[in-house]
Motif scaffolding. Sequence first.
Motif, mmCIF file in Angstrom:
data_model
loop_
_atom_site.group_PDB
_atom_site.id
_atom_site.type_symbol
_atom_site.label_atom_id
_atom_site.label_comp_id
_atom_site.label_asym_id
_atom_site.label_seq_id
_atom_site.Cartn_x
_atom_site.Cartn_y
_atom_site.Cartn_z
ATOM 1 N N UNK A 175 -21.169 14.131 -43.229
ATOM 2 C CA UNK A 175 -21.994 15.271 -43.619
ATOM 3 C C UNK A 175 -23.442 14.880 -43.914
ATOM 4 N N UNK A 176 -23.752 13.601 -43.863
ATOM 5 C CA UNK A 176 -25.079 13.145 -44.271
ATOM 6 C C UNK A 176 -26.108 13.356 -43.167
ATOM 7 N N UNK A 177 -27.367 13.373 -43.585
ATOM 8 C CA UNK A 177 -28.497 13.512 -42.663
ATOM 9 C C UNK A 177 -29.317 12.221 -42.610
ATOM 10 N N UNK A 178 -30.353 12.261 -41.847
ATOM 11 C CA UNK A 178 -31.216 11.095 -41.672
ATOM 12 C C UNK A 178 -31.776 10.645 -43.009
ATOM 13 N N UNK A 179 -32.052 9.354 -43.104
ATOM 14 C CA UNK A 179 -32.594 8.779 -44.335
ATOM 15 C C UNK A 179 -33.395 7.549 -43.980
ATOM 16 N N UNK A 180 -33.662 6.716 -44.988
ATOM 17 C CA UNK A 180 -34.472 5.525 -44.734
ATOM 18 C C UNK A 180 -33.765 4.500 -43.863
ATOM 19 N N UNK A 181 -32.463 4.618 -43.714
ATOM 20 C CA UNK A 181 -31.712 3.650 -42.925
ATOM 21 C C UNK A 181 -31.600 4.038 -41.455
ATOM 22 N N UNK A 182 -31.525 5.326 -41.172
ATOM 23 C CA UNK A 182 -31.367 5.769 -39.792
ATOM 24 C C UNK A 182 -31.867 7.194 -39.647
ATOM 25 N N UNK A 183 -32.447 7.494 -38.489
ATOM 26 C CA UNK A 183 -32.882 8.853 -38.186
ATOM 27 C C UNK A 183 -31.720 9.728 -37.743
ATOM 28 N N UNK A 184 -30.540 9.134 -37.549
ATOM 29 C CA UNK A 184 -29.391 9.876 -37.060
ATOM 30 C C UNK A 184 -28.640 10.551 -38.202
ATOM 31 N N UNK A 185 -28.085 11.724 -37.943
ATOM 32 C CA UNK A 185 -27.192 12.307 -38.930
ATOM 33 C C UNK A 185 -25.878 11.529 -38.936
ATOM 34 N N UNK A 186 -24.987 11.876 -39.879
ATOM 35 C CA UNK A 186 -23.791 11.070 -40.072
ATOM 36 C C UNK A 186 -22.884 11.009 -38.867
ATOM 37 N N UNK A 187 -22.672 12.149 -38.217
ATOM 38 C CA UNK A 187 -21.793 12.176 -37.044
ATOM 39 C C UNK A 187 -22.362 11.295 -35.938
ATOM 40 N N UNK A 188 -23.659 11.419 -35.694
ATOM 41 C CA UNK A 188 -24.273 10.629 -34.616
ATOM 42 C C UNK A 188 -24.338 9.154 -34.969
ATOM 43 N N UNK A 189 -24.508 8.838 -36.248
ATOM 44 C CA UNK A 189 -24.519 7.437 -36.657
ATOM 45 C C UNK A 189 -23.151 6.804 -36.420
ATOM 46 N N UNK A 190 -22.096 7.532 -36.763
ATOM 47 C CA UNK A 190 -20.745 7.049 -36.489
ATOM 48 C C UNK A 190 -20.527 6.896 -34.990
ATOM 49 N N UNK A 191 -20.930 7.900 -34.227
ATOM 50 C CA UNK A 191 -20.761 7.837 -32.772
ATOM 51 C C UNK A 191 -21.483 6.633 -32.185
ATOM 52 N N UNK A 192 -22.634 6.322 -32.725
ATOM 53 C CA UNK A 192 -23.444 5.228 -32.176
ATOM 54 C C UNK A 192 -22.899 3.855 -32.574
ATOM 55 N N UNK A 193 -22.411 3.709 -33.812
ATOM 56 C CA UNK A 193 -22.160 2.377 -34.345
ATOM 57 C C UNK A 193 -20.687 1.986 -34.449
ATOM 58 N N UNK A 194 -19.787 2.967 -34.565
ATOM 59 C CA UNK A 194 -18.384 2.644 -34.844
ATOM 60 C C UNK A 194 -17.619 2.422 -33.541
ATOM 61 N N UNK A 195 -16.859 1.351 -33.515
ATOM 62 C CA UNK A 195 -16.003 1.031 -32.379
ATOM 63 C C UNK A 195 -14.650 1.715 -32.512
ATOM 64 N N UNK A 196 -14.054 1.630 -33.706
ATOM 65 C CA UNK A 196 -12.742 2.219 -33.927
ATOM 66 C C UNK A 196 -12.504 2.358 -35.426
ATOM 67 N N UNK A 197 -11.767 3.389 -35.793
ATOM 68 C CA UNK A 197 -11.318 3.576 -37.174
ATOM 69 C C UNK A 197 -9.822 3.300 -37.228
ATOM 70 N N UNK A 198 -9.427 2.378 -38.112
ATOM 71 C CA UNK A 198 -8.015 2.053 -38.316
ATOM 72 C C UNK A 198 -7.611 2.670 -39.651
ATOM 73 N N UNK A 199 -6.696 3.622 -39.597
ATOM 74 C CA UNK A 199 -6.397 4.454 -40.755
ATOM 75 C C UNK A 199 -4.935 4.352 -41.154
ATOM 76 N N UNK A 200 -4.677 4.017 -42.424
ATOM 77 C CA UNK A 200 -3.320 4.125 -42.948
ATOM 78 C C UNK A 200 -3.114 5.582 -43.335
#
Length: 347
Positions: A175-200
Amino acid sequence: MHRVIAAALVCSAMFLMASCADDDKTPEQPYEYTGVPLIIMDTDIGSSTDDLFTMMVLYGYQNQQRSKLLGVVVDREGEDCAACADVMNTYYGYGDIPVGLIRDGIKSPKVWIDYKALPTLTNSNGELMFQRSIADYSTLPDGWQLYRQLLAAQPDHSVSILSIGFVTCLVQLLQSCSDEYSSLNGVELVRRKVKCLYMMGGVFGDAVEPVEFNFAQGVSFAQTFFELWPADVDIIMSPGEVGDGIVYQPEQVIADIDWTDRHPIKQVYLNYNCDTGQKMWDPLTVMNAVEGNSLFTLSTRGTVTVGDKGETFLTPSPTGNVRYHLPQDAVWSADMLERIRTFNKAR
């Protein structure tokens, strides 16, 4: 409500209205990350001991240079829970690993084994038994903020997230928006950086339990999570029935750490009632993240929704982003337990 959380919720509303701009986003270039798994652990430490064993296995892999732990996000409210994570990081020689803490998550969730006082245990001389690396837990970033900081600094499609507790911090990240770390919102940051989520989590097929604990404790968070998580970022779930056969008996845990009493996991088992039917559910996520899929049998692909009681429903689809571990036989469970024990016996 804390100011940072309030800001995140305002940003979330903007995002849902498609007004959270990221116009300066550069076109994504094809990239395949080939280094060791980069891992962020998201844990509800302070209740079940399989979280402790997951951290222990992670440190073992890191000692073998087979993975790199970027940070620990604590999704159970309370600075005492963050202190438990700090004790574990420090004891295993990784006190520099950053910790984030949720401050507006699930209120008073069920506690199975209440070992949150672990950081305050003392030796016979009255000194604290375990060192810590964080002086003031009130200064810790919120979990979603730590996610943004860590993800923004990593190569594209490189980060594996281990979600072995509640999905509260992940929802706030999405739900987060751009900040000092990235211009991407949260969904796009996850899409760009995450390879896989392993969830119990999850209940599928002929499982005995009708709902999954982590989802049922915060149903609205779980529903929002699966609504917002990017459809092109894979999730591998490990339902409770897969780890049900991996039973690490308390007396066996204590015996396996026979060279010292000054050990955080051993002290939890010596001081608290851990004979509660605890199974080794959570460590399967890190084994999958580091060892790969060859240790497991996975379901077909699909998409997941969460019902109003925390039920998980998978709709099969060849383009779905969710797969889950299928239950295995007693031989497989015994092998998984021995892998955990090997790490636990290491001095």
